[in-house]
Design a protein around this motif. Structure first.
Motif, mmCIF file in Angstrom:
data_model
loop_
_atom_site.group_PDB
_atom_site.id
_atom_site.type_symbol
_atom_site.label_atom_id
_atom_site.label_comp_id
_atom_site.label_asym_id
_atom_site.label_seq_id
_atom_site.Cartn_x
_atom_site.Cartn_y
_atom_site.Cartn_z
ATOM 1 N N SER A 48 26.251 113.136 20.391
ATOM 2 C CA SER A 48 25.454 113.170 19.175
ATOM 3 C C SER A 48 24.160 113.921 19.501
ATOM 4 O O SER A 48 23.243 113.349 20.110
ATOM 5 C CB SER A 48 25.157 111.739 18.694
ATOM 6 O OG SER A 48 24.300 111.758 17.582
ATOM 7 N N ASP A 51 20.263 112.695 18.472
ATOM 8 C CA ASP A 51 19.660 111.563 19.177
ATOM 9 C C ASP A 51 20.074 111.477 20.637
ATOM 10 O O ASP A 51 19.749 110.514 21.326
ATOM 11 C CB ASP A 51 19.970 110.246 18.456
ATOM 12 C CG ASP A 51 21.416 110.145 18.017
ATOM 13 O OD1 ASP A 51 22.290 110.705 18.699
ATOM 14 O OD2 ASP A 51 21.665 109.508 16.982
ATOM 15 N N LYS A 53 22.814 110.880 22.226
ATOM 16 C CA LYS A 53 23.688 109.778 22.639
ATOM 17 C C LYS A 53 25.069 110.360 22.953
ATOM 18 O O LYS A 53 25.463 111.378 22.397
ATOM 19 C CB LYS A 53 23.818 108.722 21.543
ATOM 20 C CG LYS A 53 22.491 108.133 21.100
ATOM 21 C CD LYS A 53 21.826 107.388 22.223
ATOM 22 C CE LYS A 53 20.521 106.765 21.727
ATOM 23 N NZ LYS A 53 19.818 106.054 22.775
ATOM 24 N N GLU A 75 29.128 105.999 19.280
ATOM 25 C CA GLU A 75 28.563 105.278 18.130
ATOM 26 C C GLU A 75 28.007 103.916 18.534
ATOM 27 O O GLU A 75 26.987 103.481 18.008
ATOM 28 C CB GLU A 75 29.638 105.135 17.053
ATOM 29 C CG GLU A 75 29.986 106.471 16.415
ATOM 30 C CD GLU A 75 31.301 106.471 15.654
ATOM 31 O OE1 GLU A 75 32.032 105.439 15.677
ATOM 32 O OE2 GLU A 75 31.619 107.515 15.046
ATOM 33 N N ARG A 76 28.638 103.264 19.485
ATOM 34 C CA ARG A 76 28.140 101.974 19.983
ATOM 35 C C ARG A 76 26.775 102.147 20.669
ATOM 36 O O ARG A 76 25.941 101.255 20.643
ATOM 37 C CB ARG A 76 29.150 101.366 20.960
ATOM 38 C CG ARG A 76 28.755 99.952 21.414
ATOM 39 C CD ARG A 76 29.700 99.401 22.430
ATOM 40 N NE ARG A 76 29.596 100.203 23.642
ATOM 41 C CZ ARG A 76 30.538 100.292 24.560
ATOM 42 N NH1 ARG A 76 31.671 99.656 24.427
ATOM 43 N NH2 ARG A 76 30.358 101.036 25.626
ATOM 44 N N ASP A 77 26.553 103.343 21.223
ATOM 45 C CA ASP A 77 25.275 103.657 21.864
ATOM 46 C C ASP A 77 24.237 104.119 20.832
ATOM 47 O O ASP A 77 23.217 104.670 21.181
ATOM 48 C CB ASP A 77 25.489 104.731 22.933
ATOM 49 C CG ASP A 77 24.335 104.862 23.889
ATOM 50 O OD1 ASP A 77 23.640 103.861 24.157
ATOM 51 O OD2 ASP A 77 24.100 105.991 24.371
ATOM 52 N N LYS A 78 24.544 103.915 19.547
ATOM 53 C CA LYS A 78 23.661 104.248 18.418
ATOM 54 C C LYS A 78 23.602 105.732 18.111
ATOM 55 O O LYS A 78 22.637 106.216 17.518
ATOM 56 C CB LYS A 78 22.236 103.706 18.638
ATOM 57 C CG LYS A 78 22.171 102.218 18.965
ATOM 58 C CD LYS A 78 22.377 101.381 17.741
ATOM 59 C CE LYS A 78 22.076 99.923 18.005
ATOM 60 N NZ LYS A 78 23.225 99.102 18.323
ATOM 61 N N LYS A 80 24.208 108.776 15.938
ATOM 62 C CA LYS A 80 24.344 108.881 14.489
ATOM 63 C C LYS A 80 25.209 110.062 14.048
ATOM 64 O O LYS A 80 25.638 110.118 12.906
ATOM 65 C CB LYS A 80 22.962 108.972 13.861
ATOM 66 C CG LYS A 80 22.174 107.679 14.019
ATOM 67 C CD LYS A 80 20.837 107.775 13.331
ATOM 68 C CE LYS A 80 19.958 106.569 13.430
ATOM 69 N NZ LYS A 80 20.266 105.545 14.348
#
Length: 157
Positions: A48, A51, A53, A75-78, A80
């Protein structure tokens, strides 16, 4: 009788012109063969960019499984805006060739730049037969932006 056959033929022609799919109803061609199974031990990298991630997964039996789980980890690591940026696989057996054309690359790497802040941080991901080659390719892709980059993560299956 000829008139009825001619009218039927014209009707079939008109139907196939008006609805191209209708012509398929009258063909005798065999449907295409399903693609061959993609063998190997699969891995994927998701990233991502906004951000910074990421998510990795290795050890899957199927390409889609590796992609889905890498996305889930990102996605679990935030993350987006997670997307799969590299997919690769290893041989189960050294003489294994499944004829799909998808290469056997044992390692993958993710490189990121030092920018951050208001700009999107440069990044690169790639896979290759060795860890060193995967890292070099990821760094080259990242540094194409003119930024100094470093390896953020690597994995070999």
């Amino acid at each position: 009788m000829r008139l009825k056959s001619a009218i039927a033929a014209i009707g079939m022609l008109l139907v196939s012109v008006a609805h191209p799919w209708a012509a398929d109803l009258f063909t005798t061609e065999q449907p295409p063969a399903p693609p061959p199974d993609e063998r190997g031990i699969w891995a994927a990298i998701a990233y991502s960019a906004p951000d910074e991630k990421y998510g990795f997964f290795w050890g899957a039996d199927k390409r889609q499984e590796a992609m889905d789980i890498a996305l889930k980890h990102c996605e679990r690591d935030k993350g987006k805006s997670c997307v799969v940026v590299s997919v690769f696989r290893n041989h189960r057996h050294w003489d294994d060739d499944d004829k799909t054309g998808f290469p056997y690359n044992h390692c993958g790497a993710l490189a990121t730049g030092k920018e951050g802040g208001k700009r999107v941080t440069p990044w690169g991901a790639n896979s290759a037969p060795t860890r060193r080659e995967a890292e070099d390719l990821a760094l080259k892709a990242c540094e194409g932006s003119g930024s100094r980059c470093s390896i953020r993560e690597w994995v070999c299956t």
